[in-house]
Design a protein around this motif. Structure first.
Motif, PDB file in Angstrom:
ATOM      1  N   LEU A  59     -11.499  26.819 -37.002  1.00  0.00           N
ATOM      2  CA  LEU A  59     -10.909  25.880 -36.572  1.00  0.00           C
ATOM      3  C   LEU A  59      -9.613  26.205 -35.726  1.00  0.00           C
ATOM      4  N   VAL A  60      -8.588  26.886 -36.926  1.00  0.00           N
ATOM      5  CA  VAL A  60      -7.999  27.453 -37.069  1.00  0.00           C
ATOM      6  C   VAL A  60      -7.719  28.670 -35.689  1.00  0.00           C
ATOM      7  N   LYS A  61      -8.887  29.328 -36.231  1.00  0.00           N
ATOM      8  CA  LYS A  61      -8.504  30.291 -35.677  1.00  0.00           C
ATOM      9  C   LYS A  61      -8.999  30.857 -34.487  1.00  0.00           C
ATOM     10  N   ARG A  62     -10.330  29.201 -34.021  1.00  0.00           N
ATOM     11  CA  ARG A  62     -10.080  28.532 -32.717  1.00  0.00           C
ATOM     12  C   ARG A  62      -9.763  28.360 -30.936  1.00  0.00           C
ATOM     13  N   LEU A  63      -8.382  27.330 -32.137  1.00  0.00           N
ATOM     14  CA  LEU A  63      -7.175  26.495 -32.025  1.00  0.00           C
ATOM     15  C   LEU A  63      -6.596  27.100 -31.424  1.00  0.00           C
ATOM     16  N   GLU A  64      -5.923  28.176 -31.880  1.00  0.00           N
ATOM     17  CA  GLU A  64      -4.423  29.125 -32.259  1.00  0.00           C
ATOM     18  C   GLU A  64      -4.008  28.774 -30.467  1.00  0.00           C
ATOM     19  N   SER A  65      -3.881  28.646 -29.573  1.00  0.00           N
ATOM     20  CA  SER A  65      -3.795  28.186 -28.344  1.00  0.00           C
ATOM     21  C   SER A  65      -3.861  26.931 -28.060  1.00  0.00           C
ATOM     22  N   LYS A  66      -4.062  26.031 -28.674  1.00  0.00           N
ATOM     23  CA  LYS A  66      -3.860  24.603 -28.227  1.00  0.00           C
ATOM     24  C   LYS A  66      -3.144  23.884 -29.376  1.00  0.00           C
ATOM     25  N   PRO A  67      -2.366  22.224 -28.987  1.00  0.00           N
ATOM     26  CA  PRO A  67      -1.488  21.963 -29.930  1.00  0.00           C
ATOM     27  C   PRO A  67      -2.358  21.746 -30.778  1.00  0.00           C
ATOM     28  N   PHE A  68      -2.354  22.471 -31.471  1.00  0.00           N
ATOM     29  CA  PHE A  68      -3.183  21.683 -33.310  1.00  0.00           C
ATOM     30  C   PHE A  68      -2.941  22.361 -34.462  1.00  0.00           C
ATOM     31  N   ALA A  69      -2.303  21.966 -35.415  1.00  0.00           N
ATOM     32  CA  ALA A  69      -1.961  22.280 -36.511  1.00  0.00           C
ATOM     33  C   ALA A  69      -2.647  21.517 -37.882  1.00  0.00           C
ATOM     34  N   LEU A  70      -2.814  22.267 -38.510  1.00  0.00           N
ATOM     35  CA  LEU A  70      -3.379  21.990 -39.822  1.00  0.00           C
ATOM     36  C   LEU A  70      -2.520  22.174 -40.479  1.00  0.00           C
ATOM     37  N   LEU A  71      -2.052  21.080 -41.598  1.00  0.00           N
ATOM     38  CA  LEU A  71      -1.385  21.320 -42.629  1.00  0.00           C
ATOM     39  C   LEU A  71      -2.003  20.561 -43.768  1.00  0.00           C
ATOM     40  N   GLY A  72      -1.283  21.322 -45.062  1.00  0.00           N
ATOM     41  CA  GLY A  72      -2.528  21.755 -45.960  1.00  0.00           C
ATOM     42  C   GLY A  72      -0.255  20.417 -47.350  1.00  0.00           C
ATOM     43  N   ILE A  73      -1.633  19.579 -47.620  1.00  0.00           N
ATOM     44  CA  ILE A  73      -0.629  19.352 -48.996  1.00  0.00           C
ATOM     45  C   ILE A  73      -1.163  20.331 -50.271  1.00  0.00           C
TER      46      ILE A  73
ATOM     47  N   THR B 215      -4.238  30.690 -44.177  1.00  0.00           N
ATOM     48  CA  THR B 215      -3.129  30.360 -43.309  1.00  0.00           C
ATOM     49  C   THR B 215      -2.099  29.585 -42.814  1.00  0.00           C
ATOM     50  N   TRP B 216      -2.549  28.644 -42.732  1.00  0.00           N
ATOM     51  CA  TRP B 216      -1.784  27.671 -41.969  1.00  0.00           C
ATOM     52  C   TRP B 216      -1.283  26.958 -43.512  1.00  0.00           C
ATOM     53  N   ARG B 217       0.568  25.724 -42.767  1.00  0.00           N
ATOM     54  CA  ARG B 217       1.638  25.908 -43.569  1.00  0.00           C
ATOM     55  C   ARG B 217       1.133  24.560 -44.191  1.00  0.00           C
ATOM     56  N   GLN B 218       1.622  24.934 -45.721  1.00  0.00           N
ATOM     57  CA  GLN B 218       1.364  24.260 -46.773  1.00  0.00           C
ATOM     58  C   GLN B 218       2.529  23.475 -47.366  1.00  0.00           C
ATOM     59  N   ALA B 219       2.704  22.487 -47.671  1.00  0.00           N
ATOM     60  CA  ALA B 219       3.317  21.801 -48.743  1.00  0.00           C
ATOM     61  C   ALA B 219       3.173  21.642 -50.234  1.00  0.00           C
TER      62      ALA B 219
END
Length: 99
Positions: A8-22, A41-45
């Motif tokens: 999903l992250v790869k497929r939507l990389e050009s869209k206004p989408f972000a996956l954030l992990g806590i 690869t997505w952002r993590q807190a």
């Protein structure tokens, strides 16, 4: 779940989408190794543990807990996974005019 999130992250990389992990898997060094080992690869807190400040503030008691938030910052879905999560994200992208 993880393979679907990666796709999903790869497929939507050009869209206004972000996956954030806590992440509540421990200290930064431990979390960084987990992320590298799993090619996340997505952002993590880093929240430290399951009683960390983010988990406490968001009233999270089970892992994973997933919130899908729209372009206005409103929680629209909770605890959707895999195809349900993708469907929710795609619906919100379409609703925002970006899908």
């Amino acid at each position: 779940m993880l393979p679907h999130e990666k796709t999903l992250v790869k497929r939507l990389e050009s869209k206004p989408f972000a996956l954030l992990g806590i992440n509540s898997d421990g200290e930064a060094d431990v979390v960084k190794k987990i992320l590298a080992d799993n090619q996340i690869t997505w952002r993590q807190a880093i929240d430290g543990d399951t009683s960390g400040p983010l988990a406490t503030k968001w009233n999270v008691h089970g892992w994973p807990t997933i919130f899908v938030i729209d372009h206005k910052g409103v929680i629209r879905y909770r605890d959707v996974r895999d195809q349900q999560m993708e469907d929710a994200v795609l619906a919100l992208l379409k609703e925002s005019g970006a899908g």
